[in-house]
Design a protein around this motif. Structure first.
Motif, PDB file in Angstrom:
ATOM      1  N   UNK A 200      12.876   1.467  -4.408  1.00  0.00           N
ATOM      2  CA  UNK A 200      12.198   1.230  -3.137  1.00  0.00           C
ATOM      3  C   UNK A 200      11.615   2.506  -2.535  1.00  0.00           C
ATOM      4  N   UNK A 201      12.165   3.697  -2.854  1.00  0.00           N
ATOM      5  CA  UNK A 201      11.638   4.918  -2.248  1.00  0.00           C
ATOM      6  C   UNK A 201      12.102   6.133  -3.038  1.00  0.00           C
ATOM      7  N   UNK A 202      11.230   7.155  -3.101  1.00  0.00           N
ATOM      8  CA  UNK A 202      11.545   8.446  -3.707  1.00  0.00           C
ATOM      9  C   UNK A 202      11.097   9.528  -2.733  1.00  0.00           C
ATOM     10  N   UNK A 203      11.982  10.443  -2.416  1.00  0.00           N
ATOM     11  CA  UNK A 203      11.680  11.499  -1.458  1.00  0.00           C
ATOM     12  C   UNK A 203      12.020  12.850  -2.069  1.00  0.00           C
ATOM     13  N   UNK A 204      11.048  13.791  -1.982  1.00  0.00           N
ATOM     14  CA  UNK A 204      11.240  15.146  -2.498  1.00  0.00           C
ATOM     15  C   UNK A 204      10.641  16.129  -1.508  1.00  0.00           C
ATOM     16  N   UNK A 205      11.157  17.347  -1.415  1.00  0.00           N
ATOM     17  CA  UNK A 205      10.589  18.338  -0.493  1.00  0.00           C
ATOM     18  C   UNK A 205       9.156  18.673  -0.890  1.00  0.00           C
ATOM     19  N   UNK A 206       8.298  18.837   0.105  1.00  0.00           N
ATOM     20  CA  UNK A 206       6.886  19.099  -0.169  1.00  0.00           C
ATOM     21  C   UNK A 206       6.661  20.491  -0.734  1.00  0.00           C
ATOM     22  N   UNK A 207       7.601  21.434  -0.439  1.00  0.00           N
ATOM     23  CA  UNK A 207       7.389  22.805  -0.896  1.00  0.00           C
ATOM     24  C   UNK A 207       8.715  23.493  -1.113  1.00  0.00           C
ATOM     25  N   UNK A 208       8.889  24.114  -2.277  1.00  0.00           N
ATOM     26  CA  UNK A 208      10.093  24.896  -2.586  1.00  0.00           C
ATOM     27  C   UNK A 208       9.666  26.196  -3.243  1.00  0.00           C
ATOM     28  N   UNK A 209      10.573  27.147  -3.268  1.00  0.00           N
ATOM     29  CA  UNK A 209      10.307  28.464  -3.863  1.00  0.00           C
ATOM     30  C   UNK A 209      10.772  28.444  -5.313  1.00  0.00           C
ATOM     31  N   UNK A 210      10.017  29.125  -6.144  1.00  0.00           N
ATOM     32  CA  UNK A 210      10.359  29.175  -7.553  1.00  0.00           C
ATOM     33  C   UNK A 210      11.781  29.695  -7.738  1.00  0.00           C
ATOM     34  N   UNK A 211      12.582  28.971  -8.547  1.00  0.00           N
ATOM     35  CA  UNK A 211      13.971  29.304  -8.787  1.00  0.00           C
ATOM     36  C   UNK A 211      14.934  28.639  -7.817  1.00  0.00           C
ATOM     37  N   UNK A 212      14.421  28.026  -6.775  1.00  0.00           N
ATOM     38  CA  UNK A 212      15.264  27.375  -5.780  1.00  0.00           C
ATOM     39  C   UNK A 212      15.780  26.034  -6.301  1.00  0.00           C
ATOM     40  N   UNK A 213      16.997  25.665  -5.856  1.00  0.00           N
ATOM     41  CA  UNK A 213      17.557  24.346  -6.169  1.00  0.00           C
ATOM     42  C   UNK A 213      17.256  23.397  -5.019  1.00  0.00           C
TER      43      UNK A 213
ATOM     44  N   UNK B  38       3.955  -6.220  -2.967  1.00  0.00           N
ATOM     45  CA  UNK B  38       4.154  -7.611  -3.390  1.00  0.00           C
ATOM     46  C   UNK B  38       5.417  -7.768  -4.222  1.00  0.00           C
ATOM     47  N   UNK B  39       5.832  -6.672  -4.902  1.00  0.00           N
ATOM     48  CA  UNK B  39       6.996  -6.763  -5.781  1.00  0.00           C
ATOM     49  C   UNK B  39       8.298  -6.400  -5.066  1.00  0.00           C
ATOM     50  N   UNK B  40       8.211  -6.176  -3.758  1.00  0.00           N
ATOM     51  CA  UNK B  40       9.439  -5.963  -2.993  1.00  0.00           C
ATOM     52  C   UNK B  40       9.934  -7.260  -2.370  1.00  0.00           C
ATOM     53  N   UNK B  41       9.031  -8.172  -2.133  1.00  0.00           N
ATOM     54  CA  UNK B  41       9.417  -9.493  -1.634  1.00  0.00           C
ATOM     55  C   UNK B  41       9.456 -10.432  -2.838  1.00  0.00           C
ATOM     56  N   UNK B  42      10.636 -10.793  -3.246  1.00  0.00           N
ATOM     57  CA  UNK B  42      10.820 -11.467  -4.529  1.00  0.00           C
ATOM     58  C   UNK B  42      10.684 -12.974  -4.440  1.00  0.00           C
ATOM     59  N   UNK B  43      10.650 -13.545  -3.259  1.00  0.00           N
ATOM     60  CA  UNK B  43      10.594 -14.989  -3.119  1.00  0.00           C
ATOM     61  C   UNK B  43       9.356 -15.392  -2.311  1.00  0.00           C
ATOM     62  N   UNK B  44       8.853 -16.593  -2.635  1.00  0.00           N
ATOM     63  CA  UNK B  44       7.736 -17.143  -1.869  1.00  0.00           C
ATOM     64  C   UNK B  44       8.202 -17.526  -0.466  1.00  0.00           C
ATOM     65  N   UNK B  45       7.272 -17.529   0.460  1.00  0.00           N
ATOM     66  CA  UNK B  45       7.581 -17.847   1.859  1.00  0.00           C
ATOM     67  C   UNK B  45       6.835 -19.122   2.246  1.00  0.00           C
ATOM     68  N   UNK B  46       7.356 -20.250   1.772  1.00  0.00           N
ATOM     69  CA  UNK B  46       6.724 -21.532   2.092  1.00  0.00           C
ATOM     70  C   UNK B  46       6.871 -21.867   3.571  1.00  0.00           C
ATOM     71  N   UNK B  47       7.879 -21.305   4.224  1.00  0.00           N
ATOM     72  CA  UNK B  47       8.073 -21.584   5.645  1.00  0.00           C
ATOM     73  C   UNK B  47       6.916 -21.044   6.479  1.00  0.00           C
ATOM     74  N   UNK B  48       6.381 -19.876   6.103  1.00  0.00           N
ATOM     75  CA  UNK B  48       5.235 -19.334   6.825  1.00  0.00           C
ATOM     76  C   UNK B  48       4.029 -20.255   6.691  1.00  0.00           C
ATOM     77  N   UNK B  49       3.789 -20.776   5.496  1.00  0.00           N
ATOM     78  CA  UNK B  49       2.668 -21.691   5.308  1.00  0.00           C
ATOM     79  C   UNK B  49       2.850 -22.942   6.165  1.00  0.00           C
ATOM     80  N   UNK B  50       4.080 -23.434   6.243  1.00  0.00           N
ATOM     81  CA  UNK B  50       4.351 -24.624   7.041  1.00  0.00           C
ATOM     82  C   UNK B  50       4.108 -24.360   8.527  1.00  0.00           C
TER      83      UNK B  50
END
Length: 989
Positions: free
Chosen positions: A197-210, A797-809
């Motif tokens: 669902x999500x991947x987060x990484x620092x935008x900037x790091x110094x060479x050799x830094x962990x 679209x691939x995060x909501x795994x089921x159809x929402x027939x209730x909204x259509x109704x």
């Protein structure tokens, strides 16, 4: 009934005045009353027409708009089923029904406008599938309905809306009288599913830094999975993890090893899964370190074919000596990926021919400098700049130099002949163009490079020359270019001897200092080789040079190479026709000779620049490639002929430098041994690096709905916020498209902008800004810049795994809609009331008024009696009696009357003598029939005084006079009555 201009009805107030003017003065004036009524009717019709009278009616017409969901959550089977449903539904359309089709995803497209055709063509529209926007689909459908018909929408979707407000759109449809029916598209049942669902990484790091990369994973059940991280094309982390039902969070430790613009891709391999699309997500991190350089040069080859050290080896060593890391690649190995080019602070091209760079690579270099703020240094040599075919390429646009020399007095007169292969193979497609079109463009480049005093001839050849252009002066470039671009492919192969003979004839009477022939032939199908060497030997003896260009590595390539050597020209082999423009450009600049200057000279300072800081004097050089500076360029060093030697400029967000000499022992022998050689090149390269490492810029992208919010925090070298900075950003999409974003300050040191991503993939973002100077003008204007990246992952679209027939109704319930999935024909049920519409009838009223006008005139001017009516009625019934033919007097009867007149004349003088004679004469008139007999009037008695006049008795004369007086009196009475009648008619009118 309504009126479009009701104010015109005020004209009806004039009717009483009309009645007063035309009112009959006598009671029994039928025609005058009829005329008055007609005039009032005509005036009323005209007034109603001016008021725009309309009738209101309700039509029994039905219009249906089908909304087809084509987002990523809809599979191919569902799309085919939905299309089949619509096709079957249209089969039940009535004669007055209409239908339209809208296909939607993240956007909505009209695939079929409103039409009465009952057949559905294949659906071809392809909207963006990242999202489902029911809101936009409904609003677009509302715009397709015609006025006056009953309106219905049929929504075919799974109901998984990710954008907009579908309920608000349904409410809008209901308020306008549109019914929404729906057909739910079911998804396959998902029992086991997991994804990132999500991947987060620092935008900037110094060479050799962990640092750590945070990963969020969702799972529908407990299961095992493999989690791995890829960086720089290799696996940097891999581990087995246990997923629990719901959300799962992981922190992956990594170490920044090399200075680069790193993209970390996280992959999930779950034990059980349905959708693979949600198992991969990425993030960018800038690893800060010493700026890295990418040096592009080709390796030299010895006589035995073994590679020798590259000619850029001295330059590479000089840059490494000053602490600048350098990666060296050949032109073939140069990447066309912007993300990989972004790993370098600057790119150096050392004597690189444009023919060795694919157009995609040159375009990537241009975007790297212009849009991402990269640096570019072009180092000259015999294969670079104009000699290397840079003319009219992205490289020329990026560099501060024009490849043409403006001083025409330095050029010899040139007569160029181009023999173009127009055989059948030249009609083959290469990319978006054919080979012959690319060859034509190469000839166009030659025309553009020639000067007005030069001449050119273009000879298209297959088996025979056809549509030869020239010899013609190069002064009329527009006309020549237009003719060249009309050359098309022919058939068969190319007859080389025929082409060379035609070129010989074209040069026979040409007097130019330089005469050159370029023969473009097929490397596998060059015919008529016999006799060509003798022709070339004769041409060379007359001072003509010949170059050969082969397309494709075929059996005739060695022979073509021999002919080029025999003609004292050059041989070019290319596997792609796209290289022909660069090859022809290089040929033209080579034979013009003035572009390549090989003389000893000392550079001359033209303008001060940081590139020459602490450099007071330079050694001599022994050659360079001629060019002209662009208007916005800064010429730093000049040659002895006034040509630019070192030039620089700002191009977009980046900078580029051009050095027209070389950096090897060929022309820069003394420079390579010079102590200032490393300093000069280090300062030239550092000037192109626009990113200030002392400024701390952190950029974050947050994606919500359709909009990505770009936020940059800008700090100075001491960590303080930088305010009032003119910040801009260039966002380069996965397909290379560039979006300019204006950044506005929203907080101290914080700037924000917005953009709309169009497709999945990696986005490169270049943020740059210039701080405003201090009020007293003494302060400097530091530049801040950063290149960052952001990845738009898989579709929501691939995060909501089921159809929402209730909204259509819910959407359908707002407009009394139904689920009509069981019967497609119900889509065209006539259960809705049509909208009451207006139809103008004033044109018909106007026509009626025009037709009544002559009737009014006839009523006033024509007098009809009862006898006329009876006669007209009888004529209408076909009962008209034919006229009675009057018997004509015969010639004998006429003679008898004449005789009688003569007898009457004679009896006046001698009545006694005439009577016996008359009595004796036999009568020639037939006796009348009994029914024709009439009582004869008494014979008048003639008076003696009248000659030939009958004499009446006194009583008869008096009676005659009385009748005459009565007749005259009657005529006068009739005349007076007629005059009275006419006077009354005139008064009434």
């Amino acid at each position: 009934m309504t009126f479009s201009t009701p104010l015109a009805l005020l004209l009806l107030l004039s009717l009483p005045y009309v009645v007063w003017l035309a009112l009959p003065r006598q009671r029994r004036q039928t025609r005058q009353w009829a005329s008055l009524l007609l005039r009032l009717l005509i005036i009323s019709l005209l007034v109603l027409s001016l008021a725009g009278i309309q009738i209101v009616r309700a039509a029994d017409e039905l219009s249906v708009v089908f909304l087809l969901d084509a987002s990523d959550s809809i599979g191919n089977e569902q799309r085919e089923a939905a299309e089949a449903y619509v096709r079957e539904a249209m089969g039940g359309m009535g004669p007055d029904d209409q239908a339209a089709v809208v296909v939607f995803g993240a956007n909505a497209l009209v695939d079929r406008p409103m039409s009465g055709l009952s057949e559905l063509a294949p659906v071809t529209s392809t909207p963006q599938g990242l999202h489902t926007d029911l809101d936009e689909a409904v609003r677009l459908g509302l715009a397709l309905f015609p006025a006056g018909s009953a309106r219905r929408m049929v929504l075919l979707s799974d109901g998984s809306a990710t954008l907009g407000d579908p309920l608000e759109a349904a409410q809008l449809a209901s308020s306008t009288g549109v019914q929404i029916d729906y057909v739910p598209l079911t998804r396959p049942e998902v029992l086991q599913e997991a994804g990132i669902s999500d991947v987060s990484a620092p935008s900037r790091v110094i060479q050799g830094e962990r640092f750590t990369v945070d990963v969020s994973v969702f799972s529908s059940s407990n299961m095992a999975a493999t989690l791995r991280v890829l960086g720089s094309g290799r696996v940097v982390h891999e581990a087995e993890v246990q997923l629990n039902s719901g959300a799962n969070n992981f922190s992956i430790p990594l170490r920044a090893t090399e200075q680069e613009f790193a993209r970390y891709t996280v992959e999930l391999a779950p034990e059980r899964d349905v959708y693979y699309q949600n198992n991969r997500l990425a993030a960018y991190t800038e690893i800060v370190g010493p700026p890295r350089l990418l040096l592009v040069s080709h390796d030299a080859s010895g006589e035995d074919g073994q590679p020798l050290p590259a000619e850029s080896v001295q330059l590479e060593r000089a840059l490494q000596d000053v602490g600048l890391p350098v990666d060296r690649v050949t032109p073939v190995e140069l990447t066309a990926s912007l993300s990989q080019l972004s790993n370098y602070a600057s790119v150096l091209l050392v004597n690189v021919n444009a023919r060795e760079l694919h157009p995609l690579k040159m375009g990537a270099l241009q975007s790297y400098v212009r849009d991402l703020g990269g640096g570019l240094v072009a180092v000259g040599g015999p294969e670079s700049f104009g000699m290397g075919g840079y003319y009219s390429t992205p490289l020329e646009e990026t560099l501060p130099l024009d490849m043409q020399i403006e001083d025409q007095d330095r050029f010899p007169s040139v007569a160029m002949v181009i023999v173009i292969d127009r055989s059948g193979s030249m009609g083959m497609q290469e990319g978006s163009l054919t080979k012959i079109q690319l060859a034509n463009e190469a000839a166009v480049r030659v025309v553009e490079l020639l000067h007005d005093f030069d001449e050119i001839t273009v000879i298209p050849v297959d088996t025979v020359p056809s549509n030869v252009i020239g010899p013609a002066s190069a002064a009329d470039k527009d006309a020549l270019i237009a003719e060249i671009r009309q050359i098309g492919a022919g058939g068969g192969g190319i007859n080389v001897r025929t082409g060379v003979e035609a070129a010989t004839e074209a040069l026979a009477e040409v007097e130019a200092q330089v005469r050159h022939i370029i023969v473009l032939a097929d490397g596998a199908d060059s015919n008529e080789q016999i006799g060509v060497p003798e022709l070339i030997e004769g041409l060379v003896a007359e001072g003509v040079t010949i170059s050969m260009v082969a397309i494709g590595d075929g059996k005739d390539v060695p022979w073509l190479e021999q002919m080029a050597e025999l003609g004292q020209g050059r041989f070019h082999l290319t596997h792609e026709a796209a290289n022909l423009p660069q090859i022809f450009t290089q040929e033209t600049t080579s034979i013009q000779r003035s572009y390549l200057v090989e003389e000893r000279f000392f550079p001359t300072l033209a303008n001060r620049s940081p590139i020459l800081a602490n450099i007071q004097q330079t050694p001599p050089l022994y050659g360079y490639v001629g060019a002209s500076p662009k208007a916005a360029a800064q010429v730093i060093l000049e040659t002895h002929l006034g040509d630019p030697l070192l030039a620089s400029w700002q191009y977009g967000l980046g900078r580029s430098v051009a050095w027209t000499s070389d950096a090897t022992g060929r022309w820069a022998t003394d420079w390579v041994r010079w102590d200032g050689f490393p300093t000069f090149w280090a300062q030239a390269v550092r000037w192109t690096i626009t990113q200030d490492r002392e400024n701390n810029v952190e950029t974050v992208v947050q994606f919500s709905g359709e909009t990505a919010v770009l936020t940059s925090d800008v700090r100075g070298g001491e960590g303080d916020f930088l305010n009032d900075v003119d910040m801009t950003a260039n966002v380069v999409g996965p397909g290379g498209e560039v979006t300019a974003v204006t950044m506005e300050q929203v907080a101290p040191g914080r700037y924000q902008g917005h953009f709309t991503p169009g497709e999945e993939g990696a986005y490169l973002i270049r943020v740059a800004g210039e701080a405003q100077s201090d009020a007293d003008g003494a302060g400097s204007a530091p530049t801040v810049a950063q290149t960052s990246g952001w990845v738009l992952g898989y579709s929501p679209e691939y995060r909501q795994l089921e159809a929402d027939a209730q909204l259509l109704e819910q959407m359908a319930a707002m407009s009394t809609g139904r689920d009509i999935s069981d019967d497609p024909v119900r889509a065209f049920d006539h259960t809705l009331a049509g909208e009451r519409t207006t139809r103008p009838i004033w044109p018909w009223l106007t026509i009626l008024a025009v037709l009544l006008l002559p009737v009014d005139v006839a009523v006033r001017r024509l007098a009809l009696t009862r006898r006329d009516v009876r006669r007209a009625w009888a004529a209408a019934l076909g009962r008209v009696r034919p006229p009675v033919a009057q018997p004509q007097r015969s010639e004998q009867v006429a003679r008898l009357f004449e005789a009688k007149e003569r007898a009457g004349t004679g009896s006046a003088g001698a009545p006694d003598a005439a009577q016996p004679s008359q009595q004796a004469q036999p009568s020639l008139v037939a006796a009348p029939r009994p029914e024709e007999r009439r009582e004869a009037p008494p014979t008048p008695v003639e008076e003696p005084g009248d000659a030939g006049a009958p004499v009446l008795p006194p009583a008869a004369r008096r009676k005659k006079e009385e009748r005459k007086d009565e007749s005259q009196e009657s005529q006068r009475s009739l005349a007076s009555r007629l005059l009275e009648r006419r006077r009354q008619d005139n008064d009434a009118s």
